[in-house]
Design a protein around this motif. Structure first.
Motif, PDB file in Angstrom:
ATOM      1  N   SER A  23       0.856  -1.194   0.000  1.00 24.37           N
ATOM      2  CA  SER A  23       0.000   0.000   0.000  1.00 24.37           C
ATOM      3  C   SER A  23       0.887   1.237   0.000  1.00 24.37           C
ATOM      4  N   ASP A  24       0.645   2.154  -0.892  1.00 23.51           N
ATOM      5  CA  ASP A  24       1.494   3.337  -1.032  1.00 23.51           C
ATOM      6  C   ASP A  24       1.368   4.312   0.123  1.00 23.51           C
ATOM      7  N   ASP A  25       0.279   4.265   0.863  1.00 24.48           N
ATOM      8  CA  ASP A  25       0.030   5.286   1.875  1.00 24.48           C
ATOM      9  C   ASP A  25       0.146   4.780   3.311  1.00 24.48           C
ATOM     10  N   ILE A  26       0.719   3.575   3.494  1.00 25.65           N
ATOM     11  CA  ILE A  26       0.887   3.033   4.843  1.00 25.65           C
ATOM     12  C   ILE A  26       2.359   2.761   5.099  1.00 25.65           C
ATOM     13  N   ALA A  27       2.873   3.298   6.195  1.00 27.58           N
ATOM     14  CA  ALA A  27       4.267   3.061   6.564  1.00 27.58           C
ATOM     15  C   ALA A  27       4.349   1.884   7.526  1.00 27.58           C
ATOM     16  N   CYS A  28       5.438   1.127   7.452  1.00 29.36           N
ATOM     17  CA  CYS A  28       5.622   0.015   8.375  1.00 29.36           C
ATOM     18  C   CYS A  28       7.105  -0.212   8.604  1.00 29.36           C
ATOM     19  N   MET A  29       7.428  -1.102   9.546  1.00 33.44           N
ATOM     20  CA  MET A  29       8.817  -1.350   9.907  1.00 33.44           C
ATOM     21  C   MET A  29       9.635  -1.857   8.728  1.00 33.44           C
ATOM     22  N   LEU A  30       9.027  -2.611   7.831  1.00 36.98           N
ATOM     23  CA  LEU A  30       9.776  -3.194   6.726  1.00 36.98           C
ATOM     24  C   LEU A  30      10.156  -2.180   5.662  1.00 36.98           C
ATOM     25  N   ASP A  31       9.689  -0.941   5.792  1.00 32.64           N
ATOM     26  CA  ASP A  31      10.119   0.112   4.862  1.00 32.64           C
ATOM     27  C   ASP A  31      11.628   0.286   4.893  1.00 32.64           C
ATOM     28  N   GLU A  32      12.248  -0.001   6.031  1.00 33.27           N
ATOM     29  CA  GLU A  32      13.687   0.198   6.180  1.00 33.27           C
ATOM     30  C   GLU A  32      14.490  -1.034   5.764  1.00 33.27           C
ATOM     31  N   VAL A  33      13.816  -2.080   5.308  1.00 33.15           N
ATOM     32  CA  VAL A  33      14.478  -3.324   4.904  1.00 33.15           C
ATOM     33  C   VAL A  33      14.653  -3.323   3.392  1.00 33.15           C
ATOM     34  N   SER A  34      15.804  -3.790   2.919  1.00 31.98           N
ATOM     35  CA  SER A  34      16.069  -3.814   1.483  1.00 31.98           C
ATOM     36  C   SER A  34      15.076  -4.732   0.774  1.00 31.98           C
ATOM     37  N   GLN A  35      14.818  -4.444  -0.496  1.00 29.38           N
ATOM     38  CA  GLN A  35      13.846  -5.235  -1.249  1.00 29.38           C
ATOM     39  C   GLN A  35      14.229  -6.712  -1.366  1.00 29.38           C
ATOM     40  N   PRO A  36      15.516  -7.048  -1.560  1.00 31.82           N
ATOM     41  CA  PRO A  36      15.860  -8.486  -1.598  1.00 31.82           C
ATOM     42  C   PRO A  36      15.507  -9.213  -0.303  1.00 31.82           C
ATOM     43  N   ILE A  37      15.721  -8.559   0.837  1.00 32.56           N
ATOM     44  CA  ILE A  37      15.404  -9.214   2.109  1.00 32.56           C
ATOM     45  C   ILE A  37      13.895  -9.209   2.349  1.00 32.56           C
ATOM     46  N   GLN A  38      13.197  -8.191   1.870  1.00 32.07           N
ATOM     47  CA  GLN A  38      11.733  -8.234   1.916  1.00 32.07           C
ATOM     48  C   GLN A  38      11.216  -9.456   1.163  1.00 32.07           C
ATOM     49  N   ALA A  39      11.859  -9.760   0.033  1.00 31.93           N
ATOM     50  CA  ALA A  39      11.447 -10.916  -0.768  1.00 31.93           C
ATOM     51  C   ALA A  39      11.702 -12.218  -0.023  1.00 31.93           C
ATOM     52  N   ILE A  40      12.815 -12.287   0.714  1.00 37.80           N
ATOM     53  CA  ILE A  40      13.111 -13.484   1.507  1.00 37.80           C
ATOM     54  C   ILE A  40      12.047 -13.691   2.573  1.00 37.80           C
ATOM     55  N   ILE A  41      11.658 -12.612   3.236  1.00 43.85           N
ATOM     56  CA  ILE A  41      10.631 -12.715   4.271  1.00 43.85           C
ATOM     57  C   ILE A  41       9.306 -13.159   3.663  1.00 43.85           C
ATOM     58  N   THR A  42       8.952 -12.595   2.509  1.00 46.42           N
ATOM     59  CA  THR A  42       7.703 -12.968   1.844  1.00 46.42           C
ATOM     60  C   THR A  42       7.706 -14.445   1.474  1.00 46.42           C
ATOM     61  N   ASN A  43       8.821 -14.910   0.907  1.00 47.27           N
ATOM     62  CA  ASN A  43       8.901 -16.314   0.512  1.00 47.27           C
ATOM     63  C   ASN A  43       8.864 -17.258   1.709  1.00 47.27           C
ATOM     64  N   TRP A  44       9.438 -16.817   2.825  1.00 47.69           N
ATOM     65  CA  TRP A  44       9.352 -17.607   4.052  1.00 47.69           C
ATOM     66  C   TRP A  44       7.894 -17.724   4.491  1.00 47.69           C
ATOM     67  N   LEU A  45       7.161 -16.633   4.427  1.00 52.32           N
ATOM     68  CA  LEU A  45       5.769 -16.628   4.884  1.00 52.32           C
ATOM     69  C   LEU A  45       4.899 -17.576   4.062  1.00 52.32           C
ATOM     70  N   VAL A  46       5.092 -17.585   2.751  1.00 53.13           N
ATOM     71  CA  VAL A  46       4.192 -18.356   1.886  1.00 53.13           C
ATOM     72  C   VAL A  46       4.719 -19.758   1.616  1.00 53.13           C
ATOM     73  N   HIS A  47       5.899 -20.083   2.147  1.00 53.15           N
ATOM     74  CA  HIS A  47       6.473 -21.400   1.890  1.00 53.15           C
ATOM     75  C   HIS A  47       5.666 -22.478   2.617  1.00 53.15           C
ATOM     76  N   GLN A  48       5.634 -23.669   2.024  1.00 50.95           N
ATOM     77  CA  GLN A  48       4.862 -24.772   2.596  1.00 50.95           C
ATOM     78  C   GLN A  48       5.352 -25.158   3.989  1.00 50.95           C
ATOM     79  N   ASN A  49       6.669 -25.001   4.246  1.00 50.97           N
ATOM     80  CA  ASN A  49       7.196 -25.322   5.577  1.00 50.97           C
ATOM     81  C   ASN A  49       6.553 -24.468   6.661  1.00 50.97           C
TER      82      ASN A  49
END
Length: 268
Positions: free
Chosen positions: A210-236
């Protein structure tokens, strides 16, 4: 830093983190206490600031008086908190922060804080602002060891595991050992913390979209954001949430079920 790292490295990360067996509470406390002592020793070379360069909009004399009335380890959150919120932005410089940092991180392991400057993710952000990567290697090591130890403790017994994990992400550290902690401890308390963190991070990822909501992950690099996202949706992750449903008390199941719904929606 590809998100696929999670697929094959969870077992090796489990070994790296060194917590392959569930930890009892006194073991967690002992490791955290040793990490705190190491921090205080490492940063002991920094003198107490005599005068802080503070914004004229703040009461400099009052802040300095409160900070100088007690030994560092005895400062409480209400005393160091006002400084920690403004450190290196409108109060003091990195050298000043290095003196107070052990106590700030020490207090960050407490359950709740009224001051943002005592939140792990914001401490990590301030470290980046202070160019911590240029500090002495021993100081960097002590900081990372403390963040990792505090995360492991919070991941198993709470609270604030998502804030410690976000701090490590902001500092651009490998998150695989963090994910592995939950996969190596099957206690009900640990699984509850896991579900809480999964729910929180799915909210963060949705806020990032969302373009108008700030959160803690704003300060995290996009590659690491992707790692977190993939961890969340992973079957494990989904499998561990389902395991949690079989372990936790009935009154805790709603939290696990909510996390499962969020993960499925995120992966759609």
């Amino acid at each position: 830093l590809g998100g696929g790292l999670y697929l094959g490295s969870i077992l090796s990360a489990d070994t790296k983190c060194g917590w392959s067996q569930p930890m009892v509470d006194d073991e967690i406390t002992a490791q955290l206490d040793r990490a705190k002592d190491h921090l205080y020793r490492t940063f002991a070379r920094y003198p107490r600031p005599g005068r802080l360069d503070i914004s004229p909009l703040k009461d400099r004399q009052s802040i300095e008086r409160v900070l100088s009335e007690k030994p560092l380890r005895q400062l409480q959150d209400g005393e160091i908190g006002p400084y920690s919120d403004s450190a290196m932005t409108t109060a003091g410089d990195p050298t000043d922060y290095c003196y107070f940092l052990p106590r700030i991180l020490d207090l960050a392991t407490d359950e709740y804080h009224a001051y943002l400057g005592l939140q792990p993710w914001l401490i990590a952000n301030k470290l980046k602002h202070g160019h911590w990567e240029t500090w002495a290697a021993a100081e960097q090591e002590a900081i990372l060891h403390f963040f990792s130890t505090a995360f492991r403790a919070s991941a198993i017994r709470g609270p604030n595991s998502e804030s410690w994990l976000t701090g490590l992400a902001i500092l651009e550290q490998d998150l695989q050992p963090c994910f592995a902690v939950w996969h190596s401890d099957s206690s009900a308390e640990s699984l509850i913390q896991f579900a809480d963190s999964v729910s929180t991070f799915t909210n963060y990822i949705n806020e990032l979209r969302s373009d108008d909501i700030a959160c803690m992950l704003d300060e995290v690099s996009q590659p690491i954001q992707a790692i977190i996202t993939n961890w969340l949706v992973h079957q494990n992750t989904l499998n561990l949430l389902k395991t949690a449903l079989e372990v936790v008390h009935e009154y805790e199941r709603w939290n696990i079920e909510e996390a499962i719904v969020k993960v499925k929606e995120l992966g759609e």
